[in-house]
Design a protein around this motif. Structure first.
Motif, PDB file in Angstrom:
ATOM      1  N   PHE A 162      21.794 -31.394  63.107  1.00  0.00           N
ATOM      2  CA  PHE A 162      22.182 -31.514  61.700  1.00  0.00           C
ATOM      3  C   PHE A 162      22.544 -30.142  61.123  1.00  0.00           C
ATOM      4  O   PHE A 162      23.493 -30.008  60.345  1.00  0.00           O
ATOM      5  CB  PHE A 162      21.065 -32.184  60.890  1.00  0.00           C
ATOM      6  N   GLU A 163      21.786 -29.135  61.515  1.00  0.00           N
ATOM      7  CA  GLU A 163      22.038 -27.779  61.025  1.00  0.00           C
ATOM      8  C   GLU A 163      23.410 -27.284  61.487  1.00  0.00           C
ATOM      9  O   GLU A 163      24.203 -26.763  60.696  1.00  0.00           O
ATOM     10  CB  GLU A 163      20.922 -26.873  61.559  1.00  0.00           C
ATOM     11  N   ARG A 164      23.701 -27.460  62.764  1.00  0.00           N
ATOM     12  CA  ARG A 164      24.971 -26.974  63.317  1.00  0.00           C
ATOM     13  C   ARG A 164      26.161 -27.728  62.749  1.00  0.00           C
ATOM     14  O   ARG A 164      27.266 -27.187  62.661  1.00  0.00           O
ATOM     15  CB  ARG A 164      24.961 -27.083  64.840  1.00  0.00           C
ATOM     16  N   LYS A 165      25.957 -28.985  62.399  1.00  0.00           N
ATOM     17  CA  LYS A 165      27.048 -29.753  61.789  1.00  0.00           C
ATOM     18  C   LYS A 165      27.479 -29.127  60.473  1.00  0.00           C
ATOM     19  O   LYS A 165      28.647 -29.207  60.088  1.00  0.00           O
ATOM     20  CB  LYS A 165      26.574 -31.201  61.543  1.00  0.00           C
ATOM     21  N   GLY A 166      26.532 -28.493  59.783  1.00  0.00           N
ATOM     22  CA  GLY A 166      26.818 -27.897  58.484  1.00  0.00           C
ATOM     23  C   GLY A 166      25.994 -28.504  57.368  1.00  0.00           C
ATOM     24  O   GLY A 166      26.126 -28.108  56.209  1.00  0.00           O
ATOM     25  N   TYR A 167      25.158 -29.476  57.705  1.00  0.00           N
ATOM     26  CA  TYR A 167      24.310 -30.072  56.676  1.00  0.00           C
ATOM     27  C   TYR A 167      23.161 -29.143  56.313  1.00  0.00           C
ATOM     28  O   TYR A 167      22.786 -28.254  57.076  1.00  0.00           O
ATOM     29  CB  TYR A 167      23.812 -31.454  57.125  1.00  0.00           C
ATOM     30  N   LYS A 168      22.624 -29.368  55.133  1.00  0.00           N
ATOM     31  CA  LYS A 168      21.618 -28.479  54.540  1.00  0.00           C
ATOM     32  C   LYS A 168      20.287 -29.201  54.454  1.00  0.00           C
ATOM     33  O   LYS A 168      20.208 -30.312  53.903  1.00  0.00           O
ATOM     34  CB  LYS A 168      22.103 -28.071  53.140  1.00  0.00           C
ATOM     35  N   LEU A 169      19.259 -28.584  54.985  1.00  0.00           N
ATOM     36  CA  LEU A 169      17.910 -29.149  54.937  1.00  0.00           C
ATOM     37  C   LEU A 169      17.291 -28.846  53.580  1.00  0.00           C
ATOM     38  O   LEU A 169      17.137 -27.680  53.209  1.00  0.00           O
ATOM     39  CB  LEU A 169      17.061 -28.546  56.054  1.00  0.00           C
ATOM     40  N   VAL A 170      16.922 -29.886  52.833  1.00  0.00           N
ATOM     41  CA  VAL A 170      16.336 -29.661  51.504  1.00  0.00           C
ATOM     42  C   VAL A 170      14.885 -30.129  51.409  1.00  0.00           C
ATOM     43  O   VAL A 170      14.190 -29.823  50.457  1.00  0.00           O
ATOM     44  CB  VAL A 170      17.181 -30.281  50.367  1.00  0.00           C
ATOM     45  N   GLY A 171      14.410 -30.858  52.429  1.00  0.00           N
ATOM     46  CA  GLY A 171      13.006 -31.285  52.438  1.00  0.00           C
ATOM     47  C   GLY A 171      12.563 -31.594  53.848  1.00  0.00           C
ATOM     48  O   GLY A 171      13.356 -32.125  54.639  1.00  0.00           O
TER      49      GLY A 171
END
Ligand code: GTP
Ligand code: MG
Length: 149
Positions: free
Chosen positions: A25-34
């Motif tokens: 998910f991180e490499r895709k470009g999504y942002k971890l918010v929780g």
């Protein structure tokens, strides 16, 4: 921005897939918010899967989800609900192509590694069920302009 509730189920945790799944998910470009680790109670598992209450597999599903630690997460980004489901793959891992999380790591439907919200409305319900508002981080990653035009 759009949010999705993504959860690594007890099988994914026990099999050591936490870092791989977060990296995707991180490499895709999504942002971890929780993010949090917890052993869900049966009551929480039943609420999470309330849409399946009454189906033959429901008791097994609730028992399984509360059988050990899960990693509950909220990810943010453009079309993260729909594209997150694409990354996760089909409910049955054997019907899920290689390159998807379930296709790469799973075999049985009842051991399919990961959950992802199936709509924006489901995501809102699930995020409210698993997280308090103050457990979600509001920030702009320094890479945002390199991910979005
Ligand atoms: P989730 O992301 O976990 O919600 O999976 P999904 O959206 O791909 O599938 P769905 O919501 O329809 O089902 C929820 C979970 O119940 C699935 O991930 C499976 O683990 C389980 N499940 C669904 N259908 C069946 C079934 O026919 N038999 C069994 N044993 N389990 C099922
Ligand atoms: Mg579902």
């Amino acid at each position: 921005e759009e949010l999705s509730f993504i959860m690594i189920k007890p099988d994914g945790v026990q099999r050591g897939l936490i870092s791989d799944i977060i990296a995707r998910f991180e490499r895709k470009g999504y942002k971890l918010v929780g993010i949090k680790v917890l052993v869900p109670t049966q009551a929480l598992a039943a609420k999470h899967y309330a849409e399946h209450d009454g189906k033959p597999f429901f008791p097994k599903l609730v028992n399984f989800l509360s059988s050990g630690p899960v990693v509950a997460m909220v990810w943010e980004g453009k079309s993260v609900v729909k594209y997150g489901r694409t990354m996760i793959g089909a409910t049955n891992p054997l019907a899920s192509p290689p390159g998807t999380i379930r296709g790469d790591y799973g075999i049985d439907t009842g051991r399919n590694i990961i959950h992802g919200s199936d709509s924006v409305e489901s995501a809102q319900r699930e995020i409210a069920l698993w997280f308090k508002a103050e457990e979600l981080a509001d920030y702009t990653p320094s890479t945002a302009a390199w991910v979005y035009e």
